[in-house]
Design an enzyme around this catalytic site. Structure first.
Site, PDB file in Angstrom:
ATOM      1  N   TYR A 115      -4.734  -7.263   2.307  1.00  0.00           N
ATOM      2  CA  TYR A 115      -5.454  -6.500   1.478  1.00  0.00           C
ATOM      3  C   TYR A 115      -5.754  -6.539   0.247  1.00  0.00           C
ATOM      4  CZ  TYR A 115      -8.766  -2.871   1.133  1.00  0.00           C
ATOM      5  OH  TYR A 115      -9.965  -2.021   0.923  1.00  0.00           O
TER       6      TYR A 115
ATOM      7  N   ASN B 253      -6.503   2.316  -1.458  1.00  0.00           N
ATOM      8  CA  ASN B 253      -6.584   3.538  -1.625  1.00  0.00           C
ATOM      9  C   ASN B 253      -6.044   4.300  -0.587  1.00  0.00           C
ATOM     10  OD1 ASN B 253      -8.730   3.454  -0.008  1.00  0.00           O
ATOM     11  ND2 ASN B 253     -10.141   3.703  -1.387  1.00  0.00           N
TER      12      ASN B 253
ATOM     13  N   SER C 255       2.423   4.364  -9.175  1.00  0.00           N
ATOM     14  CA  SER C 255       3.386   3.268  -9.918  1.00  0.00           C
ATOM     15  C   SER C 255       4.273   4.167 -10.554  1.00  0.00           C
ATOM     16  CB  SER C 255       2.620   2.861 -10.870  1.00  0.00           C
ATOM     17  OG  SER C 255       2.050   1.505 -10.331  1.00  0.00           O
TER      18      SER C 255
ATOM     19  N   GLN D 182       2.493   1.823 -17.418  1.00  0.00           N
ATOM     20  CA  GLN D 182       2.381   2.344 -16.107  1.00  0.00           C
ATOM     21  C   GLN D 182       1.599   3.564 -15.778  1.00  0.00           C
ATOM     22  OE1 GLN D 182       3.739   0.676 -13.078  1.00  0.00           O
ATOM     23  NE2 GLN D 182       3.503  -0.874 -14.721  1.00  0.00           N
TER      24      GLN D 182
ATOM     25  N   HIS E  69      -2.170   3.419 -14.781  1.00  0.00           N
ATOM     26  CA  HIS E  69      -2.780   3.236 -13.674  1.00  0.00           C
ATOM     27  C   HIS E  69      -3.408   4.251 -12.771  1.00  0.00           C
ATOM     28  CE1 HIS E  69      -1.413  -0.865 -12.369  1.00  0.00           C
ATOM     29  NE2 HIS E  69       0.018  -0.702 -12.952  1.00  0.00           N
TER      30      HIS E  69
ATOM     31  N   GLU F 215      10.582   2.342  -9.056  1.00  0.00           N
ATOM     32  CA  GLU F 215       9.867   1.060  -8.774  1.00  0.00           C
ATOM     33  C   GLU F 215      10.198  -0.199  -9.890  1.00  0.00           C
ATOM     34  OE1 GLU F 215       5.706   1.390  -9.384  1.00  0.00           O
ATOM     35  OE2 GLU F 215       5.346  -0.495  -7.928  1.00  0.00           O
ATOM     36  N   HIS F 216       9.958   0.207 -11.044  1.00  0.00           N
ATOM     37  CA  HIS F 216      10.512  -0.628 -12.387  1.00  0.00           C
ATOM     38  C   HIS F 216      11.417   0.056 -13.244  1.00  0.00           C
ATOM     39  CE1 HIS F 216       6.026  -1.006 -11.407  1.00  0.00           C
ATOM     40  NE2 HIS F 216       6.265  -2.284 -11.156  1.00  0.00           N
TER      41      HIS F 216
ATOM     42  N   ASP G  83       4.400  -7.668 -13.716  1.00  0.00           N
ATOM     43  CA  ASP G  83       3.216  -7.489 -12.979  1.00  0.00           C
ATOM     44  C   ASP G  83       2.306  -8.959 -12.786  1.00  0.00           C
ATOM     45  OD1 ASP G  83       3.268  -4.851 -12.595  1.00  0.00           O
ATOM     46  OD2 ASP G  83       2.344  -4.422 -14.365  1.00  0.00           O
TER      47      ASP G  83
ATOM     48  N   GLU H 151      28.011   0.253  33.217  1.00  0.00           N
ATOM     49  CA  GLU H 151      26.752   1.040  32.919  1.00  0.00           C
ATOM     50  C   GLU H 151      25.891   1.170  34.560  1.00  0.00           C
ATOM     51  OE1 GLU H 151      24.533  -1.444  29.900  1.00  0.00           O
ATOM     52  OE2 GLU H 151      25.939  -0.594  28.363  1.00  0.00           O
TER      53      GLU H 151
ATOM     54  N   HIS I  13      22.798  -6.994  36.334  1.00  0.00           N
ATOM     55  CA  HIS I  13      23.277  -7.600  35.281  1.00  0.00           C
ATOM     56  C   HIS I  13      24.812  -8.417  35.608  1.00  0.00           C
ATOM     57  CE1 HIS I  13      20.302  -5.536  33.153  1.00  0.00           C
ATOM     58  NE2 HIS I  13      20.695  -5.856  31.881  1.00  0.00           N
TER      59      HIS I  13
HETATM   60  P1  NAD Z   1      -9.848  -0.204  -2.331  1.00  0.00           P
HETATM   61  O1  NAD Z   1     -10.053  -1.321  -2.004  1.00  0.00           O
HETATM   62  O2  NAD Z   1      -8.330   0.245  -1.709  1.00  0.00           O
HETATM   63  O3  NAD Z   1     -10.809   0.617  -1.458  1.00  0.00           O
HETATM   64  C1  NAD Z   1     -12.134   0.526  -1.560  1.00  0.00           C
HETATM   65  C2  NAD Z   1     -12.880   1.091  -0.053  1.00  0.00           C
HETATM   66  O4  NAD Z   1     -12.370   2.518   0.351  1.00  0.00           O
HETATM   67  C3  NAD Z   1     -14.161   1.127   0.295  1.00  0.00           C
HETATM   68  O5  NAD Z   1     -14.231  -0.448   0.398  1.00  0.00           O
HETATM   69  C4  NAD Z   1     -14.322   2.036   1.199  1.00  0.00           C
HETATM   70  O6  NAD Z   1     -14.319   1.206   2.470  1.00  0.00           O
HETATM   71  C5  NAD Z   1     -13.248   2.811   1.231  1.00  0.00           C
HETATM   72  N1  NAD Z   1     -13.635   3.964   1.066  1.00  0.00           N
HETATM   73  C6  NAD Z   1     -14.044   4.583  -0.145  1.00  0.00           C
HETATM   74  N2  NAD Z   1     -14.659   6.057  -0.211  1.00  0.00           N
HETATM   75  C7  NAD Z   1     -14.603   6.342   1.129  1.00  0.00           C
HETATM   76  C8  NAD Z   1     -15.082   7.473   2.077  1.00  0.00           C
HETATM   77  N3  NAD Z   1     -15.399   8.345   1.338  1.00  0.00           N
HETATM   78  N4  NAD Z   1     -14.838   7.325   3.308  1.00  0.00           N
HETATM   79  C9  NAD Z   1     -14.370   6.283   3.939  1.00  0.00           C
HETATM   80  N5  NAD Z   1     -13.855   4.983   3.342  1.00  0.00           N
HETATM   81  C10 NAD Z   1     -14.021   5.070   1.788  1.00  0.00           C
HETATM   82  O7  NAD Z   1     -10.112  -0.013  -3.760  1.00  0.00           O
HETATM   83  P2  NAD Z   1      -9.648   1.385  -4.903  1.00  0.00           P
HETATM   84  O8  NAD Z   1     -10.622   2.394  -4.201  1.00  0.00           O
HETATM   85  O9  NAD Z   1     -10.076   0.864  -6.235  1.00  0.00           O
HETATM   86  O10 NAD Z   1      -8.167   1.865  -4.775  1.00  0.00           O
HETATM   87  C11 NAD Z   1      -7.396   0.676  -5.174  1.00  0.00           C
HETATM   88  C12 NAD Z   1      -5.887   1.262  -5.437  1.00  0.00           C
HETATM   89  O11 NAD Z   1      -4.931   0.241  -5.049  1.00  0.00           O
HETATM   90  C13 NAD Z   1      -5.635   2.199  -6.242  1.00  0.00           C
HETATM   91  O12 NAD Z   1      -4.877   3.332  -5.910  1.00  0.00           O
HETATM   92  C14 NAD Z   1      -4.792   1.141  -7.178  1.00  0.00           C
HETATM   93  O13 NAD Z   1      -4.017   1.996  -8.023  1.00  0.00           O
HETATM   94  C15 NAD Z   1      -3.812   0.532  -6.154  1.00  0.00           C
HETATM   95  N6  NAD Z   1      -3.325  -0.636  -6.704  1.00  0.00           N
HETATM   96  C16 NAD Z   1      -2.074  -0.668  -6.219  1.00  0.00           C
HETATM   97  C17 NAD Z   1      -1.322  -1.981  -6.649  1.00  0.00           C
HETATM   98  C18 NAD Z   1      -0.058  -2.273  -6.279  1.00  0.00           C
HETATM   99  O14 NAD Z   1       0.685  -3.285  -6.495  1.00  0.00           O
HETATM  100  N7  NAD Z   1       0.773  -0.973  -5.983  1.00  0.00           N
HETATM  101  C19 NAD Z   1      -2.178  -3.041  -7.107  1.00  0.00           C
HETATM  102  C20 NAD Z   1      -3.471  -2.970  -7.346  1.00  0.00           C
HETATM  103  C21 NAD Z   1      -4.349  -1.678  -7.064  1.00  0.00           C
END
Ligand code: NAD
Length: 430
Positions: free
Chosen positions: A130, A214, A237, A259, A262, A327-328, A361, A415, A420
């Site tokens: 993903y 997300n 983060s 960080q 983010h 984490e870091h 990163d 047992e 067995h």
């Molecule tokens: P995302 O791809 O995680 O989510 C987008 C999707 O959320 C949309 O395609 C939709 O399907 C869904 N969505 C949005 N609103 C919705 C609703 N109301 N109902 C149902 N589904 C809904 O992209 P994003 O939103 O930009 O989030 C990315 C997250 O990933 C951020 O929190 C970011 O900090 C995190 N991140 C973490 C790392 C890591 O290594 N830890 C790296 C990159 C990003």
């Protein structure tokens, strides 16, 4: 930013309060995600197309509109400027090389009685990556998730990435091309996770799903766990910097910002052994803050969950770091390698003042998918080993069956498992 001192009688309480963070499992989000997952399981592609059009503002008619081939990925790579191509290739090569060292090999040994025992290591058949894409594009996430799978020898790596309004990001697709991704679907959110977990007419069912996202993505991963494997459900983060005062204050200030930018709930903590140095870093932050495009997020994050901690010495600083299990962890100190030996709990340890966390990163080599929210106490960075699995090997010789059969028979009778016991006894000679 809050200031704490280990000399304060309230320090332990203040530290607990600073670290208190419960992953919010919003019941409303859980319900939406449950409905989406059930619908994708029932209707397959039709549901995926409908949710993608609804949430990402696309106008897909069929899954073909949401599918990219190897040729599409290759074309995206060659559309990029040469310096971006080279940066991606260099980063990917460094990550590949690091993860090669993590590859587990099969092993076996033979007992004195001729019984062979061992472990056979095999890659997963098919994995789903993903890559978030709702609000920003993350080519580094492509490399960090796909490359270890590629190194592990996973034959099929299926990537999903949402493309809001149908806008595809060439750097993300190019990263997929050089990291060995087999196929990309431009879908996201819970519908993408469900499609990978259950399979649809077009999206193949995978064995494991990795990658950040997300709240909808996190809830969906939790929900499908068991049907497929998942890597982890990552929290916000975190960075913890331990500084002995020998690093320019501006450098440390920017590392904390890196960080904090983010997320409003990201956590940046500095531990130092002198109040003057904490003042210097504080002043550097004030000076640098107006130059930051993501100032509002940085200020919110530092205000919500950031802190400066005054410790009496570096030993005490390391003990606090082990408790926080960040984490870091940046060891911005002289003789960092020696101090690193005192650290037992951290996702990644960045040693010495030239090792900014941001290098990790993107391109240093180790994975940037790391345990958060104190889970570094019991878990590890994403790695090649997450895309390999182990089968035990046992081949008992005729001689070995005599000795083991008697032991198994006694324990099986204990047992009350007669079949067995008999199964072992039938192989005994007398
Ligand atoms: P995302 O791809 O995680 O989510 C987008 C999707 O959320 C949309 O395609 C939709 O399907 C869904 N969505 C949005 N609103 C919705 C609703 N109301 N109902 C149902 N589904 C809904 O992209 P994003 O939103 O930009 O989030 C990315 C997250 O990933 C951020 O929190 C970011 O900090 C995190 N991140 C973490 C790392 C890591 O290594 N830890 C790296 C990159 C990003």
């Amino acid at each position: 930013m809050k200031r704490l001192s280990t000399q304060s009688p309230q320090f332990q309480q203040e530290l607990q309060a600073l670290l208190a963070f419960e992953t919010v499992q919003d019941p409303k989000i859980d319900q939406i995600v449950a409905d989406i997952c059930a619908d994708v399981q029932r209707r397959g592609d039709a549901a995926v197309i409908a949710y993608t059009n609804q949430f990402d503002g696309t106008q897909a008619q069929t899954m073909a509109d949401l599918t990219l081939s190897q040729d599409d990925l290759k074309a995206a790579f060659f559309r990029l400027p040469e310096n971006v191509q080279t940066a991606l290739q260099t980063a990917a090569e460094r990550v590949r090389s690091y993860h090669q060292h993590q590859k587990q090999e099969s092993w076996h040994y033979t007992d004195a009685d001729g019984t062979l025992l061992g472990q056979q290591v095999t890659p997963l058949d098919r994995v789903g990556i993903y890559v978030p894409g709702g609000k920003a594009a993350y080519p580094s996430s492509v490399i960090m998730n796909a490359m270890p799978a590629h190194v592990a020898g996973v034959p099929e790596i299926i990537m999903v990435v949402p493309t809001p309004q149908g806008e595809r990001n060439d750097i993300v697709l190019a990263a997929a091309y050089i990291a060995g991704v087999t196929k990309v679907f431009t879908i996201g959110g819970a519908q993408a996770v469900a499609a990978l977990a259950y399979g649809t007419q077009t999206v193949p069912q995978v064995d494991k799903i990795t990658g950040p996202g997300n709240a909808f993505v996190a809830a969906a991963k939790r929900r499908v766990f068991g049907v497929v494997g998942i890597d982890m459900v990552a929290g916000p983060s975190e960075i913890l910097v331990i500084a002995d005062g020998s690093t320019p204050a501006d450098w440390v200030a920017m590392d904390l910002f890196s960080q904090a930018e983010h997320d409003e709930i990201a956590q940046a903590i500095l531990i130092a052994t002198s109040p003057d140095y904490l003042d210097e870093v504080q002043a550097a932050m004030h000076r640098l803050m107006p130059t930051m495009p993501r100032r509002a997020i940085i200020e919110a994050s530092l205000g919500n969950r950031g802190a400066m901690i005054l410790a009496k010495d570096l030993d005490e600083a390391c003990a606090i770091a082990n408790y926080i299990a960040p984490e870091h962890l940046e060891l911005s100190v002289e003789n960092a390698a020696a101090w690193a030996q005192k650290i037992r709990h951290a996702g990644a340890i960045f040693m010495g003042r030239y090792t900014s966390e941001s290098l990790g990163d993107y391109c240093a080599g180790p994975n940037h998918v790391l345990p958060t929210s104190r889970t570094a106490r019991f878990s590890s960075p994403l790695g090649t080993y997450d895309f390999q699995k182990r089968s035990s090997l046992i081949q008992v010789s005729e001689q070995g069956a005599q000795q083991l059969g008697k032991i198994a028979s006694i324990l099986a009778h204990g047992e009350n498992l007669t079949a067995h016991a008999r199964s072992a006894e039938l192989r005994l000679k007398d």
